[in-house]
Design an enzyme around this catalytic site. Structure first.
Site: not given
Ligand code: GLV
Length: 329
Positions: A240, A269, A288
């Site tokens: 994160r 983000e 991401h």
């Molecule tokens: C993506 O970041 C997830 O937590 O699956």
């Protein structure tokens, strides 16, 4: 009365999951590729029993207060920092996530970022397409070796373990880890050594973050931590964005406090187009996408659907974040 339970699905997810949901529930699916605005999400929650949420949907106590019939939130992600879990538990709302199925895809992405940042691949790509490649350069584009180096895993859970297994098995790396829990499997399988964070930062060549985001871990890597790292260190974040102080990261990359960084997550983000990070050559940033493989997203959709259906029908969730909750009537 009767009929299928009403649910809201906050984005189009793979059909394997959506078709299961549609068989069991009266589902409204948000059709846009962008998240529903907060007020729209809150309005949708007024009369549904189930919600499929994404990590971009913020579900705090104030939002939950507007969802009197909600029995389950099924997050289409393994991470659940977008949801106030204590508030859900207090209100009798079950929360599900999608662990396990995205472990390999995410560890692959962490390794991809590690080797890309260490070997300056994206910088080289830009150099090539910008027409700067004139000849083979003995002193140009020098990166970091991987074999036999030290990997520091911050958060030795499933994904941290999977990255360590790749790096130890394939590149003969030594493994250090920092976690509140001991990981006996990692210690037995590749001699991983549990250390405090300053030791990990000082001794590792590659530092990869796999911790949950919570009040304890937010900003855990900032200016002071960059100073503890080797000047040749590469930082990887596929967990994160807010685990890292992004301003401090940009400074550390710019002034050579560390060698490079590979990020699949940022804060916020997407990052602001004015973020100095975006103007640095020694950072690789992906949008991401660590779990973005066809098979992984299909498997996530299936678990997500099964969590949702279990929640609306009062069954135990297959992947249950708060099994201690007492269901609301
Ligand atoms: C993506 O970041 C997830 O937590 O699956």
């Amino acid at each position: 009365m009767g009929g299928k339970p009403k649910v809201f699905v906050s984005r189009i997810i793979p059909d394997v999951g959506l078709s299961l949901i549609r068989e069991a529930c009266a589902a409204e699916v948000w059709p846009s590729p962008l998240p529903p605005p907060a007020d729209v999400l809150a309005a949708k929650l007024a009369d549904v029993e189930g919600l499929v949420s994404l990590l971009t949907d913020k579900l705090d106590d104030a939002v939950l207060a507007k969802a009197p019939r909600l029995k389950v939130i099924s997050n289409f992600a393994v991470g659940f920092n977008n949801i106030d879990i204590n508030a859900c538990t207090r209100r009798g709302i079950a929360v599900g996530n999608t662990p396990g199925v995205l472990t390999d895809a995410t560890a692959d992405m962490a390794f991809c970022l590690l080797i890309s940042a260490a070997r300056r691949v994206v910088e080289g790509h830009r150099y090539t397409i910008d027409g700067k490649w004139k000849t083979w350069e003995p002193l140009g584009h020098l990166g970091q070796d991987l074999v036999g180096r030290t990997l520091g895993i911050v958060g030795m859970g499933r994904i941290g373990y999977a990255l360590a297994r790749r790096c130890h098995g394939g590149w003969d790396m030594k493994v250090l880890y920092h976690d509140v829990y001991k990981n006996a499997q990692a210690e037995a399988d590749f001699g991983a050594r549990q250390v405090d964070l300053p030791t990990l930062l000082a001794e590792s060549d590659f530092i990869s973050l796999h911790a949950d985001l919570n009040d304890t871990t937010r900003g855990m890597i900032g200016a002071a931590q960059f100073k503890m790292m080797k000047r040749t260190a590469v930082l990887i974040n596929s967990a994160r964005g807010p685990l890292v102080n992004q301003k401090a990261l940009a400074t550390a990359l710019k002034d050579g406090t560390i060698f490079a960084a590979g990020l699949d997550v940022t804060d916020p983000e997407p990052p602001s187009m004015n973020d100095p990070l975006l103007r640095l050559a020694n950072v690789v940033i992906a949008p991401h996408i660590a779990s973005a493989t066809v098979q992984t997203r299909n498997q996530m959709a299936e678990i997500c659907a099964r969590n949702l259906i279990a929640g609306v029908t009062g069954q135990p969730l297959p992947a249950w974040v708060n099994p201690e909750m007492v269901p609301r009537k």
